[in-house]
Design a protein around this motif. Sequence first.
Motif, PDB file in Angstrom:
ATOM      1  N   LEU A 197       0.852  -1.184   0.000  1.00 19.06           N
ATOM      2  CA  LEU A 197       0.000   0.000   0.000  1.00 19.06           C
ATOM      3  C   LEU A 197       0.888   1.235   0.000  1.00 19.06           C
ATOM      4  O   LEU A 197       1.951   1.238   0.635  1.00 19.06           O
ATOM      5  CB  LEU A 197      -0.902   0.046   1.247  1.00 19.06           C
ATOM      6  N   ALA A 198       0.447   2.283  -0.683  1.00 18.09           N
ATOM      7  CA  ALA A 198       1.214   3.523  -0.698  1.00 18.09           C
ATOM      8  C   ALA A 198       1.169   4.186   0.673  1.00 18.09           C
ATOM      9  O   ALA A 198       0.196   4.050   1.419  1.00 18.09           O
ATOM     10  CB  ALA A 198       0.646   4.462  -1.760  1.00 18.09           C
ATOM     11  N   SER A 199       2.225   4.911   1.006  1.00 21.79           N
ATOM     12  CA  SER A 199       2.248   5.670   2.251  1.00 21.79           C
ATOM     13  C   SER A 199       1.500   6.984   2.093  1.00 21.79           C
ATOM     14  O   SER A 199       0.882   7.467   3.045  1.00 21.79           O
ATOM     15  CB  SER A 199       3.693   5.949   2.680  1.00 21.79           C
ATOM     16  N   HIS A 200       1.531   7.580   0.899  1.00 18.53           N
ATOM     17  CA  HIS A 200       0.887   8.863   0.648  1.00 18.53           C
ATOM     18  C   HIS A 200      -0.284   8.668  -0.316  1.00 18.53           C
ATOM     19  O   HIS A 200      -0.128   8.056  -1.376  1.00 18.53           O
ATOM     20  CB  HIS A 200       1.899   9.862   0.058  1.00 18.53           C
ATOM     21  N   TRP A 201      -1.423   9.220   0.058  1.00 16.35           N
ATOM     22  CA  TRP A 201      -2.636   9.139  -0.764  1.00 16.35           C
ATOM     23  C   TRP A 201      -3.108  10.566  -1.047  1.00 16.35           C
ATOM     24  O   TRP A 201      -3.455  11.303  -0.134  1.00 16.35           O
ATOM     25  CB  TRP A 201      -3.732   8.354  -0.036  1.00 16.35           C
ATOM     26  N   THR A 202      -3.131  10.919  -2.315  1.00 14.96           N
ATOM     27  CA  THR A 202      -3.445  12.289  -2.703  1.00 14.96           C
ATOM     28  C   THR A 202      -4.775  12.357  -3.449  1.00 14.96           C
ATOM     29  O   THR A 202      -4.974  11.667  -4.451  1.00 14.96           O
ATOM     30  CB  THR A 202      -2.331  12.867  -3.602  1.00 14.96           C
ATOM     31  N   GLY A 203      -5.680  13.201  -2.950  1.00 16.10           N
ATOM     32  CA  GLY A 203      -6.955  13.436  -3.639  1.00 16.10           C
ATOM     33  C   GLY A 203      -7.802  12.202  -3.799  1.00 16.10           C
ATOM     34  O   GLY A 203      -8.417  12.002  -4.854  1.00 16.10           O
ATOM     35  N   SER A 204      -7.889  11.372  -2.785  1.00 13.48           N
ATOM     36  CA  SER A 204      -8.685  10.145  -2.859  1.00 13.48           C
ATOM     37  C   SER A 204     -10.128  10.427  -2.477  1.00 13.48           C
ATOM     38  O   SER A 204     -10.392  11.151  -1.508  1.00 13.48           O
ATOM     39  CB  SER A 204      -8.106   9.081  -1.919  1.00 13.48           C
ATOM     40  N   SER A 205     -11.067   9.885  -3.240  1.00 19.70           N
ATOM     41  CA  SER A 205     -12.480  10.078  -2.918  1.00 19.70           C
ATOM     42  C   SER A 205     -12.889   9.123  -1.805  1.00 19.70           C
ATOM     43  O   SER A 205     -12.334   8.028  -1.659  1.00 19.70           O
ATOM     44  CB  SER A 205     -13.350   9.840  -4.151  1.00 19.70           C
ATOM     45  N   SER A 206     -13.876   9.542  -1.037  1.00 19.21           N
ATOM     46  CA  SER A 206     -14.333   8.721   0.083  1.00 19.21           C
ATOM     47  C   SER A 206     -14.906   7.390  -0.404  1.00 19.21           C
ATOM     48  O   SER A 206     -14.730   6.361   0.259  1.00 19.21           O
ATOM     49  CB  SER A 206     -15.380   9.481   0.892  1.00 19.21           C
ATOM     50  N   SER A 207     -15.575   7.386  -1.559  1.00 23.99           N
ATOM     51  CA  SER A 207     -16.130   6.116  -2.055  1.00 23.99           C
ATOM     52  C   SER A 207     -15.025   5.154  -2.454  1.00 23.99           C
ATOM     53  O   SER A 207     -15.147   3.933  -2.249  1.00 23.99           O
ATOM     54  CB  SER A 207     -17.068   6.375  -3.238  1.00 23.99           C
ATOM     55  N   ASP A 208     -13.930   5.677  -3.022  1.00 26.34           N
ATOM     56  CA  ASP A 208     -12.799   4.804  -3.369  1.00 26.34           C
ATOM     57  C   ASP A 208     -12.153   4.233  -2.112  1.00 26.34           C
ATOM     58  O   ASP A 208     -11.741   3.065  -2.078  1.00 26.34           O
ATOM     59  CB  ASP A 208     -11.760   5.578  -4.179  1.00 26.34           C
ATOM     60  N   LEU A 209     -12.060   5.047  -1.073  1.00 32.70           N
ATOM     61  CA  LEU A 209     -11.456   4.573   0.176  1.00 32.70           C
ATOM     62  C   LEU A 209     -12.340   3.525   0.841  1.00 32.70           C
ATOM     63  O   LEU A 209     -11.830   2.554   1.421  1.00 32.70           O
ATOM     64  CB  LEU A 209     -11.228   5.748   1.122  1.00 32.70           C
ATOM     65  N   VAL A 210     -13.649   3.706   0.768  1.00 30.40           N
ATOM     66  CA  VAL A 210     -14.560   2.693   1.309  1.00 30.40           C
ATOM     67  C   VAL A 210     -14.371   1.365   0.584  1.00 30.40           C
ATOM     68  O   VAL A 210     -14.331   0.298   1.209  1.00 30.40           O
ATOM     69  CB  VAL A 210     -16.033   3.168   1.192  1.00 30.40           C
ATOM     70  N   ALA A 211     -14.247   1.423  -0.741  1.00 29.48           N
ATOM     71  CA  ALA A 211     -14.082   0.200  -1.530  1.00 29.48           C
ATOM     72  C   ALA A 211     -12.781  -0.511  -1.193  1.00 29.48           C
ATOM     73  O   ALA A 211     -12.712  -1.743  -1.213  1.00 29.48           O
ATOM     74  CB  ALA A 211     -14.137   0.530  -3.017  1.00 29.48           C
ATOM     75  N   LEU A 212     -11.736   0.243  -0.846  1.00 26.88           N
ATOM     76  CA  LEU A 212     -10.425  -0.361  -0.584  1.00 26.88           C
ATOM     77  C   LEU A 212     -10.203  -0.677   0.888  1.00 26.88           C
ATOM     78  O   LEU A 212      -9.843  -1.805   1.257  1.00 26.88           O
ATOM     79  CB  LEU A 212      -9.328   0.573  -1.091  1.00 26.88           C
ATOM     80  N   PHE A 213     -10.423   0.302   1.751  1.00 29.38           N
ATOM     81  CA  PHE A 213     -10.107   0.145   3.170  1.00 29.38           C
ATOM     82  C   PHE A 213     -11.307  -0.294   4.012  1.00 29.38           C
ATOM     83  O   PHE A 213     -11.130  -0.773   5.124  1.00 29.38           O
ATOM     84  CB  PHE A 213      -9.560   1.456   3.740  1.00 29.38           C
ATOM     85  N   GLY A 214     -12.520  -0.073   3.517  1.00 32.74           N
ATOM     86  CA  GLY A 214     -13.715  -0.389   4.286  1.00 32.74           C
ATOM     87  C   GLY A 214     -14.376   0.871   4.821  1.00 32.74           C
ATOM     88  O   GLY A 214     -13.748   1.924   4.965  1.00 32.74           O
ATOM     89  N   SER A 215     -15.666   0.764   5.132  1.00 32.01           N
ATOM     90  CA  SER A 215     -16.427   1.929   5.575  1.00 32.01           C
ATOM     91  C   SER A 215     -16.035   2.389   6.982  1.00 32.01           C
ATOM     92  O   SER A 215     -16.029   3.591   7.266  1.00 32.01           O
ATOM     93  CB  SER A 215     -17.932   1.622   5.527  1.00 32.01           C
ATOM     94  N   SER A 216     -15.688   1.460   7.881  1.00 32.86           N
ATOM     95  CA  SER A 216     -15.319   1.850   9.253  1.00 32.86           C
ATOM     96  C   SER A 216     -14.071   2.723   9.253  1.00 32.86           C
ATOM     97  O   SER A 216     -14.018   3.779   9.908  1.00 32.86           O
ATOM     98  CB  SER A 216     -15.091   0.604  10.120  1.00 32.86           C
ATOM     99  N   PHE A 217     -13.067   2.306   8.508  1.00 31.78           N
ATOM    100  CA  PHE A 217     -11.825   3.079   8.413  1.00 31.78           C
ATOM    101  C   PHE A 217     -12.108   4.468   7.838  1.00 31.78           C
ATOM    102  O   PHE A 217     -11.644   5.485   8.361  1.00 31.78           O
ATOM    103  CB  PHE A 217     -10.829   2.332   7.530  1.00 31.78           C
ATOM    104  N   THR A 218     -12.885   4.507   6.757  1.00 32.20           N
ATOM    105  CA  THR A 218     -13.163   5.783   6.081  1.00 32.20           C
ATOM    106  C   THR A 218     -13.974   6.715   6.968  1.00 32.20           C
ATOM    107  O   THR A 218     -13.709   7.923   7.023  1.00 32.20           O
ATOM    108  CB  THR A 218     -13.897   5.530   4.754  1.00 32.20           C
ATOM    109  N   ASP A 219     -14.972   6.181   7.671  1.00 36.55           N
ATOM    110  CA  ASP A 219     -15.789   7.011   8.563  1.00 36.55           C
ATOM    111  C   ASP A 219     -14.937   7.644   9.654  1.00 36.55           C
ATOM    112  O   ASP A 219     -15.101   8.831   9.987  1.00 36.55           O
ATOM    113  CB  ASP A 219     -16.906   6.176   9.192  1.00 36.55           C
ATOM    114  N   VAL A 220     -14.032   6.866  10.242  1.00 38.84           N
ATOM    115  CA  VAL A 220     -13.147   7.404  11.283  1.00 38.84           C
ATOM    116  C   VAL A 220     -12.216   8.452  10.689  1.00 38.84           C
ATOM    117  O   VAL A 220     -11.970   9.514  11.276  1.00 38.84           O
ATOM    118  CB  VAL A 220     -12.339   6.261  11.937  1.00 38.84           C
ATOM    119  N   LEU A 221     -11.706   8.169   9.507  1.00 34.67           N
ATOM    120  CA  LEU A 221     -10.766   9.073   8.840  1.00 34.67           C
ATOM    121  C   LEU A 221     -11.379  10.455   8.623  1.00 34.67           C
ATOM    122  O   LEU A 221     -10.735  11.484   8.828  1.00 34.67           O
ATOM    123  CB  LEU A 221     -10.359   8.456   7.500  1.00 34.67           C
ATOM    124  N   LEU A 222     -12.649  10.481   8.207  1.00 30.38           N
ATOM    125  CA  LEU A 222     -13.318  11.743   7.886  1.00 30.38           C
ATOM    126  C   LEU A 222     -13.550  12.619   9.123  1.00 30.38           C
ATOM    127  O   LEU A 222     -13.819  13.818   8.988  1.00 30.38           O
ATOM    128  CB  LEU A 222     -14.659  11.466   7.201  1.00 30.38           C
TER     129      LEU A 222
END
Length: 296
Positions: A197-222
């Motif tokens: 996995l990349a260390s730096h993520w630039t301009g990633s959409s929340s839906s893409d992050l949900v698809a990759l990392f899962g909704s729990s991770f993305t919800d906490v991240l936001l």
Amino acid sequence: MGTGLSCPKDMRLIRRFRVLVREPVLQFLLIGTSLFMLHAVQNPSGSSSNLDIEISRNQVAGIVDQFFRTWRRAPTKEELQSLIDDQVRTEVYVREAMKLGLDRNDTIVRRRLRQKMEFLSESQFSIKDPTDAELLEFFDRHANRYLTDSIITFQQVFFNEERRGKNLSSDADVLRLQLNSQTGEPDLSGLGDPIDLASHWTGSSSSDLVALFGSSFTDVLLKQPLERWIGPINSAFGTHLVRIDSLVEGSIPAMETIRDQLTRDWLLAQRVEFKESTYQRLLRPYSVIKPQLTTP
């Protein structure tokens, strides 16, 4: 003056008739009509009963049309007669099967009958464009459906639970404190545990992050503050330390910018509502008895 067919006008009519007769469409219509008339003579209308099988003009036309679309030519008289006979054979077997009740417990037959009834009911649905008031009311009720994605730029360090075991949380806490105490951009290479996995993520959409990392991770991240290492938080891959560098939160667009999509969604909702109301109307005369379900 003679009254025969020797004048130029009559000869032109004869030639036109000969040309028309050679046309495949006219040929199959003539053949179909003659067979239909023959069937009518053999089965006079005054003797109809449940044992009568009538092949209509429309059915003959449909048979010929299907043959023409398949073979790119009209059927011969013999081929058409064979196709009509096969239609009769199908009707005989269907009626006899229904007499024996073979349609009652056949899942495939029942599903097909349901599909045909649903198709028939949906064909009665009249499509019309929504008024501005109807579209606005629909938009107000479903505004969150059109919320755009949040755009996130972040960094992450991964920790492997199998490798770290019970020390994972303490190791993550120590590294988080170190990273937050540093000034400038830290070098993340070699920190944490290896992962593809990349260390730096630039301009990633929340839906893409949900698809990759899962909704729990993305919800906490936001919900995290900017430019601060936080964690550990869990994803579909494992455990991470994360720092949010930038966050552009999603928003609900103006109605006019998504008017076409709104109209399509409104029409779909109307079709679904019409289908359900039709079913409820059909259901109304029935008395439905269901078994009492118990919690296992």
